[in-house]
Design an enzyme around this catalytic site. Sequence first.
Site, short mmCIF file in Angstrom:
data_model
loop_
_atom_site.label_atom_id
_atom_site.label_comp_id
_atom_site.label_asym_id
_atom_site.label_seq_id
_atom_site.Cartn_x
_atom_site.Cartn_y
_atom_site.Cartn_z
N ASP A 1 -9.01 -6.51 -3.29
CA ASP A 1 -9.90 -5.52 -3.88
C ASP A 1 -9.08 -4.72 -4.89
O ASP A 1 -8.33 -3.81 -4.53
CB ASP A 1 -10.48 -4.61 -2.78
N LYS B 1 -14.08 0.20 -11.84
CA LYS B 1 -13.44 1.34 -12.50
C LYS B 1 -12.96 1.04 -13.93
O LYS B 1 -13.75 1.05 -14.84
CB LYS B 1 -12.33 1.89 -11.59
N TYR C 1 -10.54 1.42 1.32
CA TYR C 1 -11.95 1.66 1.01
C TYR C 1 -12.43 0.52 0.14
O TYR C 1 -11.77 0.15 -0.83
CB TYR C 1 -12.11 2.99 0.27
C1 LIG Z 1 -13.92 2.86 -5.85
C2 LIG Z 1 -13.62 1.68 -5.02
C3 LIG Z 1 -14.63 0.81 -4.56
C4 LIG Z 1 -16.09 1.12 -4.75
O1 LIG Z 1 -16.46 1.15 -6.07
P1 LIG Z 1 -17.84 1.92 -6.46
O2 LIG Z 1 -17.99 1.61 -7.90
O3 LIG Z 1 -17.58 3.36 -6.15
O4 LIG Z 1 -18.92 1.36 -5.62
C5 LIG Z 1 -14.27 -0.33 -3.91
N1 LIG Z 1 -12.97 -0.62 -3.68
C6 LIG Z 1 -11.97 0.19 -4.08
C7 LIG Z 1 -10.56 -0.19 -3.83
C8 LIG Z 1 -12.27 1.38 -4.74
O5 LIG Z 1 -11.29 2.20 -5.08
#
Ligand SMILES: *Cc1c(COP(=O)(O)O)cnc(C)c1O
Length: 436
Positions: A247, A275, A152
Amino acid sequence: MISPRSKEAGRSRSHEIFRRATDVLVGGVNSPVRAFRAVGGEPIVVDRAAGARLWDADGNEYIDYVCSWGALILGHAHPKIVQAITEQARRGTSYGMPTELEVELALRIRKALPSCEKVRFVSSGTEATMSAVRLARAATGRDLIIKFEGCYHGHSDSFLSEAGSGLATLGIAACPGVPKALAELTLNAPYNDAAAAEKLFDLHRNKIAALIVEPVAANMGVVSPKPGFLQALRDLCTRNGALLIFDEVITGFRMCYGGAQTLFGITPDLTTLGKIIGGGLPVAAYGGRRDLMDRVAPLGPVYQAGTLSGNPLAMSAGIASFDLLAAPGFYESLEVRAKRFGEGIVAALGETGAPATAVRAGSLLTLFFSREPVTDYAGAKKCDTRRFAEFFRAMLDRGIFLAPSQFEALFVSAAHTDAEIDHTLAAFCESLATTS
Ligand SMILES: *Cc1c(COP(=O)(O)O)cnc(C)c1O
């Protein structure tokens, strides 16, 4: 024996608030992962939280393993973070102009992640990944990107095919509203399958701008990279003139003071963070090689901006967090706790004979309701989600709050005490016994 609470009786106020919420908010929530669609029932409506505990609107207490989806590695309302935010709030909450705070947080990031020679702060992980891909396309003059099934990368158009997290939970394979022409620019390979990625590179020679990957996947449940997988991706990108984007929105500062790139010794061209770096406030970032980052406006023509980017409240929360995370022994003691938890779960599985497998990567954990080890999205999707839902509810009734989806991680924070973990393990045993 942890006596389960009487089911809905003690949640009447939550129920009443949620009823009003559904009338005015879509699905009653502001992010679909908060809805309890996959596990049945209604979400708990939170009133307050401290450390590893949450209280709902009816005053029920829960031990929290969602921790704002991983952002709260220090637990809720850490006094140092509350202090930093409070002090900053008195000085102003947003200026729309530079502050020293942004420099301070960026320097801490660069020191921990040398691959991020320059950094740009944004407000969400979605913005970070979207901008990183724009930059990769601009830098390479190519349009295609490769991602992995079950990963994701936020909700921007390019990432919504075969994506993990909420899309996996809701069973959305391709999202309506994404133009076909754009969707066709995203190629998917199975996670842990470098040969499949190589085939895509061969098939689309000199057309791949970037490959984006969660270096430890945590949005289809936790799936660790097989030995050599990440290095193979690095080599493929280098050989094909494509950029490697890690990511690290979840993995950044989760398993060590740095990222998965630090642990595995791989240098990506671009990194996205989110995060944890905001200490519970909305911050994310992308960063990478200086020559790449210097293409972003105002130095270059790759436009990306944000009214609240580098927000001073969020920057101060981030700085306060980093100072706590950098303390000697922080990650070692988190690992000890997470290991104890992981081993306890394995023992509980042995005891109950429940048809499930536990995966742990540092303080990220998933209990997959599958007897076979899960190494990719196809494997994750084979899990018994009905059984997960039963288990989730049994845990909730025992005051343990897990992510309401089979396809998410449990996050252990530094605020979880041994006693809380032992209590959770007892609930695990009982809940597994009632669901197997
Ligand atoms: C949570 C997440 C995102 C998206 O971040 P948001 O702040 O929710 O837009 C992107 N990449 C990874 C790996 C994530 O866990």
